[in-house]
Design a protein around this motif. Structure first.
Motif, PDB file in Angstrom:
ATOM      1  N   ASN A   1      43.909  -7.407  19.324  1.00  0.00           N
ATOM      2  CA  ASN A   1      42.694  -6.626  19.507  1.00  0.00           C
ATOM      3  C   ASN A   1      42.312  -6.593  20.981  1.00  0.00           C
TER       4      ASN A   1
ATOM      5  N   SER B   1      36.591 -10.335  19.728  1.00  0.00           N
ATOM      6  CA  SER B   1      37.208  -9.299  18.901  1.00  0.00           C
ATOM      7  C   SER B   1      36.270  -8.102  18.834  1.00  0.00           C
ATOM      8  N   SER B   2      36.859  -6.931  18.678  1.00  0.00           N
ATOM      9  CA  SER B   2      36.075  -5.721  18.456  1.00  0.00           C
ATOM     10  C   SER B   2      36.123  -5.308  16.988  1.00  0.00           C
ATOM     11  N   ASP B   3      36.765  -6.125  16.172  1.00  0.00           N
ATOM     12  CA  ASP B   3      36.877  -5.873  14.744  1.00  0.00           C
ATOM     13  C   ASP B   3      35.556  -6.234  14.062  1.00  0.00           C
ATOM     14  N   ARG B   4      34.939  -5.282  13.417  1.00  0.00           N
ATOM     15  CA  ARG B   4      33.614  -5.512  12.814  1.00  0.00           C
ATOM     16  C   ARG B   4      33.629  -6.596  11.736  1.00  0.00           C
TER      17      ARG B   4
ATOM     18  N   GLU C   1      33.671  -9.867  13.497  1.00  0.00           N
ATOM     19  CA  GLU C   1      32.341 -10.081  14.080  1.00  0.00           C
ATOM     20  C   GLU C   1      31.354 -10.565  13.018  1.00  0.00           C
TER      21      GLU C   1
ATOM     22  N   ASP D   1      32.526  -8.573  22.187  1.00  0.00           N
ATOM     23  CA  ASP D   1      33.460  -7.454  22.140  1.00  0.00           C
ATOM     24  C   ASP D   1      34.639  -7.703  23.083  1.00  0.00           C
ATOM     25  N   SER D   2      35.823  -7.357  22.626  1.00  0.00           N
ATOM     26  CA  SER D   2      37.043  -7.563  23.416  1.00  0.00           C
ATOM     27  C   SER D   2      36.978  -6.899  24.785  1.00  0.00           C
ATOM     28  N   SER D   3      36.367  -5.721  24.866  1.00  0.00           N
ATOM     29  CA  SER D   3      36.303  -5.018  26.151  1.00  0.00           C
ATOM     30  C   SER D   3      35.473  -5.795  27.170  1.00  0.00           C
TER      31      SER D   3
END
Length: 149
Positions: free
Chosen positions: A10, A93-96, A99, A111-113
């Motif tokens: 991710n 992770s950006s995976d909801r 999260e 968030d990964s970003s």
């Protein structure tokens, strides 16, 4: 020192010609980051396509690297670690779904970003507009980010 749990693919994305090279590059960046910050870092990758079929764990440069086994995704491993280790993690992770699992287990999801920007040495501004009160979750994210930078 923080405990960081990272959703590896991710964070790097999957649009790479050489996924193995991208994975190795991330691990090297995390090793360098750990040398500076001293955090306890675990990164989890889907391993069922390339690996032995069994979940594997290795340590390189102080980073714990886990590859999921057959029939299990990295997401499942991350959720299991959060639940079983009963420790406060900053989960990257950006995976909801990940999260939600992190917040449910009293961890903080970033968030990964944002974490990628931290690894890239980006500057952050944590000033809130005057009169704006941060929610409990926003305060937790801000505190976690302060530990990471």
């Amino acid at each position: 020192m923080a405990k960081i749990l990272i959703d590896g693919y991710n964070l790097i994305g999957i649009a790479h010609r050489d996924l193995k090279k991208a994975r190795q590059n991330l691990i090297e960046r995390l090793i360098d980051y750990r040398k500076i910050k001293g955090h306890d870092i675990t990164v989890v990758f889907d391993g069922y396509k390339e690996g032995t079929g069994k979940e594997t764990c290795e340590h390189i440069g102080g980073i714990r690297i886990i590859y999921s086994g057959a029939g299990e995704k990295a997401d499942d491993v991350i959720k299991r670690i959060i639940k079983q280790e009963r420790s406060f993690f900053i989960v990257i992770s950006s995976d909801r779904d990940i999260e939600k699992s992190a917040w449910r287990e009293n961890c903080v999801a970033i968030d990964s970003s944002l974490f990628s920007d931290i690894l890239d040495g980006e500057e952050f501004c944590f000033e809130s507009p005057k009169g704006v009160t941060l929610s409990k979750k926003e305060k937790a994210v801000k505190q976690a980010l302060m530990k990471l930078i």
